[in-house]
Structure formats: C-alpha cells, structure tokens
Design an enzyme around this catalytic site. Sequence first.
Site, mmCIF file in Angstrom:
data_model
loop_
_atom_site.group_PDB
_atom_site.id
_atom_site.type_symbol
_atom_site.label_atom_id
_atom_site.label_comp_id
_atom_site.label_asym_id
_atom_site.label_seq_id
_atom_site.Cartn_x
_atom_site.Cartn_y
_atom_site.Cartn_z
ATOM 1 N N ASP A 1 -2.734 17.652 36.918
ATOM 2 C CA ASP A 1 -2.490 18.944 37.545
ATOM 3 C C ASP A 1 -3.026 20.059 36.647
ATOM 4 O OD1 ASP A 1 -1.296 20.565 39.523
ATOM 5 O OD2 ASP A 1 0.496 20.820 38.317
ATOM 6 N N ILE B 1 -11.961 23.911 43.412
ATOM 7 C CA ILE B 1 -11.454 24.914 42.466
ATOM 8 C C ILE B 1 -11.532 26.291 43.125
ATOM 9 C CG2 ILE B 1 -11.888 26.044 40.222
ATOM 10 C CD1 ILE B 1 -12.857 23.292 39.177
ATOM 11 N N CYS C 1 -4.886 31.283 45.693
ATOM 12 C CA CYS C 1 -5.688 31.322 44.454
ATOM 13 C C CYS C 1 -6.326 32.684 44.271
ATOM 14 C CB CYS C 1 -6.825 30.310 44.517
ATOM 15 S SG CYS C 1 -6.293 28.630 44.664
ATOM 16 N N ASP D 1 -8.839 19.397 48.115
ATOM 17 C CA ASP D 1 -7.639 20.177 47.796
ATOM 18 C C ASP D 1 -7.926 21.677 47.736
ATOM 19 O OD1 ASP D 1 -5.284 21.185 46.693
ATOM 20 O OD2 ASP D 1 -5.852 20.604 44.648
ATOM 21 N N GLY D 2 -7.263 22.423 48.621
ATOM 22 C CA GLY D 2 -7.354 23.877 48.560
ATOM 23 C C GLY D 2 -8.106 24.458 49.748
ATOM 24 N N GLY D 3 -7.438 25.331 50.483
ATOM 25 C CA GLY D 3 -8.110 26.040 51.570
ATOM 26 C C GLY D 3 -8.192 25.273 52.872
ATOM 27 N N GLY E 1 -1.201 22.783 50.786
ATOM 28 C CA GLY E 1 -0.190 23.637 50.166
ATOM 29 C C GLY E 1 0.446 24.517 51.226
ATOM 30 N N GLY F 1 1.280 30.636 44.147
ATOM 31 C CA GLY F 1 0.338 29.829 43.379
ATOM 32 C C GLY F 1 1.007 29.353 42.102
ATOM 33 N N ARG G 1 8.080 22.231 27.550
ATOM 34 C CA ARG G 1 7.719 22.602 26.179
ATOM 35 C C ARG G 1 6.304 22.154 25.823
ATOM 36 N NH1 ARG G 1 10.057 18.126 22.724
ATOM 37 N NH2 ARG G 1 10.817 16.671 24.277
#
Length: 472
Positions: A241, A293, A299, A334-336, A357, A383, A398
Amino acid sequence: MVFREKLPSDIVSTFNDVILVPGFTEVEPIDVDVSTYVSRNVRINIPIVSSPMDTVTEHEMAIALARLGGIGIVHRNMTTERQLEEVRKVKEAPQYPVYFCYVEPSIKCRDVLKIMKELSVEYLPVVSSGRVVGFIRKIDCVKYPDDRVVEHARSPVVASLYERPEELRSIMIDNDVDIVALVDSSETFQGIVTIWVLDENRPFIPCLDDEGRLRVGAAISPFDRERIRRLDKYVDVLVLDVANAANLKIVESLREICKDVSADLVIGNVGTYESAVELINRIERIDGFRVGIASGSICSTGIVTGVAAPTLWATAQVADAALEYGLKVPIIADGGVKSPGDAVKAFAVGAWCVMLGRVLAQAYESPSPVISIGDRKYKYYRGMASEGARTRRYAVDRYSRKVKDISEGVEGLVPYRGPLETIVKEFVSGIQAAMGYIGVRNIQECWRKARLMRVSSIGRGEVEPHSIFLKL
Ligand code: XMP
C-alpha cells in the site's frame, strides 16, 4: 539533449477518453462469466476488490463483499492488533448473511408482524437472556395479535453458527420453516439465517478459502515486518500500500519480505512499463500488481505534484511488461473506476479485476456512519494521503515513515446508496452488459477481442445522457 523533444506528441488515454467498440455477438449478458483472480492463487467470483482505505474497508465491507464473491482489503490506518482483529472477524464470519433479529417473550404478537414483514419471513426466534427459548409463527401472530409471544411460542429450530449452508437448508426444509436460529458453542443466540439467502440459485457465490471461510486481504507497509508476519497467518493476500512501489528502499524491503510470507503478495502501486520491468527483475516473487497512480476520485497527487499514471494507461503498460517478461499474474486496475464501463475498458487493456474506492464508500457497509443533510444522505470518504488520514496514520502506526510533508488527497462526502449488495449487483450486471455488447464470454476473451476508440472531449457529451431539460 534536445529539450523540445521532451514535449510529448503522444496523448495519455484515460477512461473518459475512450469508448468500447461493440461487435457481432453471440453472448447474452447473463451468460458472461465474471470470475477471475485477484492474485496468483486467489480466485474471486466477481472482479471487484475493495480499496484499503479507512473510509472503505473494515470487516463489515470485507465480509459483505466476500459474501458476494469479491474480496476486501482491510486498510492499515490502525494498530497491528486492530487490523488483525478486523481480519479475524472476516475469517470467523459465516459465508451467508446473518441477521441479529429476535423477539422477547413479553412482546405483543401484533408487533412481531412488522418485523416479519420487513424480513419476509414467517417465523422468528424467541430469545430470553441470550438463549433461544422458542419460535413464534406468523399465523399465530395474525390470530392472536393482543397476546404475548410467550403464550404461542413453539419449540425452536436451532443450528450451530458454523453449520454448512447445505445443512442449514435441509434443517429448514425438514422442519418446514424459513429461518434457523444460530447459536455459538456456548448456546448463545447469534442471529438468524433465512432460506432466501441460502437459495441454491442465488446470483452470487461467496469467495471462500479451502476451509470454507470468507477470503480477505490486508494492506501492508513494506517497512512494518512485524505486522506482515502476524497478518500472514490469517489473510489470503497481502497488498502493498504505497503510492509508487518502484522505489529502491521499498524494493530492498520487498526482496526480504517475499521470502518469508506464505500469503500471496500483491505489489503496488505501479504506473509504467519501465517500473514494472524493474520490479519484475528485482523481486523474486510477485503474485499480482496493483496499478495506477493519481487517478483516484480523492487523489490530488496529479494537481500537487504534476505526476500521474492514469489507471487505464498504466494498466496497459504494466500488463505488457508482465506479458513480455512471462509473469502471468493478476493486474488490478486501481483508481478512477467510476462505472462498470470503466472496469471493462480496464479489462480490455489487460486488467484482471478492478479496485474500487468511491463506489464502495457509498455503501452501508463502509466504515463511515450515514450522514443526513436536509433530505439527502451521504457517507464520508477521504484519500489515504489526505491531511486527516495521514494524521491518523502517524499516530497509530509507528513504522509509517514521513518521507514528504504534503497531502496528496482530499476529504469529502459522497451520496449514500444503500446496501453493498445493491451496488455490486448493478455493477456486475453493467460489466456483463458491456461484455455482451463486445461479444466476449469472460475477462480473458476481453483482453483479446475488446477494441477501444478515442472519443473527443466534445463527442464525449454525445455518449452520455444529453439534450434533455431535466434529469430525474
Ligand atoms: P477511487 O477512484 O475508486 O480510487 O475512489 C481509489 C484509489 O485511489 C488511491 N488513493 C489515493 N491516491 N491520494 C492519491 O493520490 C490519496 O490520498 C489516495 N487515497 C487513495 C488508491 O489507489 C485507491 O485504491
């Protein structure tokens, strides 16, 4: 060096730039097979993967999506303990929906009828202090509306929470009832299952592992080895990720990780052919690519940094690299992805499935509560590189490394659309309809046969609803 040559003559194609070309078809949409893989060994029955975002995938989404045949990837904006707990909840959930629904012995029969109508059932369990003490029939509630349930309760039909669906169906048929009350190992009531959700002809086949448990994935950071080691025992797939996996430090870490994990390992995000080739050459084991990307609806990477590998274009790039280097692993676009048509455009250029998403954030099962403003309902969506999500990550993880001091995502509201099942049904039917037009029976055929044509930005308006006064 000639600077003028740096200016591109080529145009990057995005989902909105292209249309799918219809063909002669012998395929009816209903016959299209949408099953595929999310990673080398993990088969899914519908090509939908939920995005590991803190407003999209926790256990409720992952359970609901796996029951419909897809797979959820639990986000990592939480402590290791909590992410493990979320994953365990998915693995422990029954493969069919269970409704936590019962009536108390003292309730009036007339009130039971309302619940029965809502669930379309003719029976309900009578539960007292967590124990199933009886069953009440609709026919008795109609006859004696003013009596209390306890006066007409019959002996209950009960089964274990982990009983197989076939067995539950036989129990219902043998007892001539349309629900069974489910109990855990200490005989405590856990909910009911209805005969409708166990229908042999139900449209969705759950996505199950070899032991019959729902499949699930988890998002990981390449630098949190302890989290990866612990998650590896439970999940089917670990999904990297990071915004750009083609990074030396990340690759060095992945080279070690891939030796140790037994779950499938999906690498992403990847944006170009060259990045994919570097990763293939440097990492011994890759079980899938997560591709694209800066195309996601939330995004702002493209605006903030000017850098982007739009998902449709990136998918073709990475799919070619995988093909040319003989790596036959799933490509997740992935995305859009806004619509079933976008998903099929991604399949046309080599995707095996899509990661969603925004579309899934709109479902009841996403983590945000339903927010009412006036007479409209919304869900919160943000996002993972937005200010809010970043602040949370640095607080709970952490191992997260602050390598840049800028947000690359936005936060907002999306319209609420109801249960996931409705959204997924519509999405899958849309995919089947598109593949029917093209004349392909499955995603593999789509890779070979689907054709895309560029449409101008003016022409785009003609292939959307247009020239009407009011859209209702
Ligand atoms: P959709 O369009 O389905 O996109 O909402 C979801 C995908 O967007 C990516 N993502 C981000 N990208 N900044 C980005 O540049 C962000 O804050 C961000 N959060 C998520 C991610 O790949 C996700 O699956």
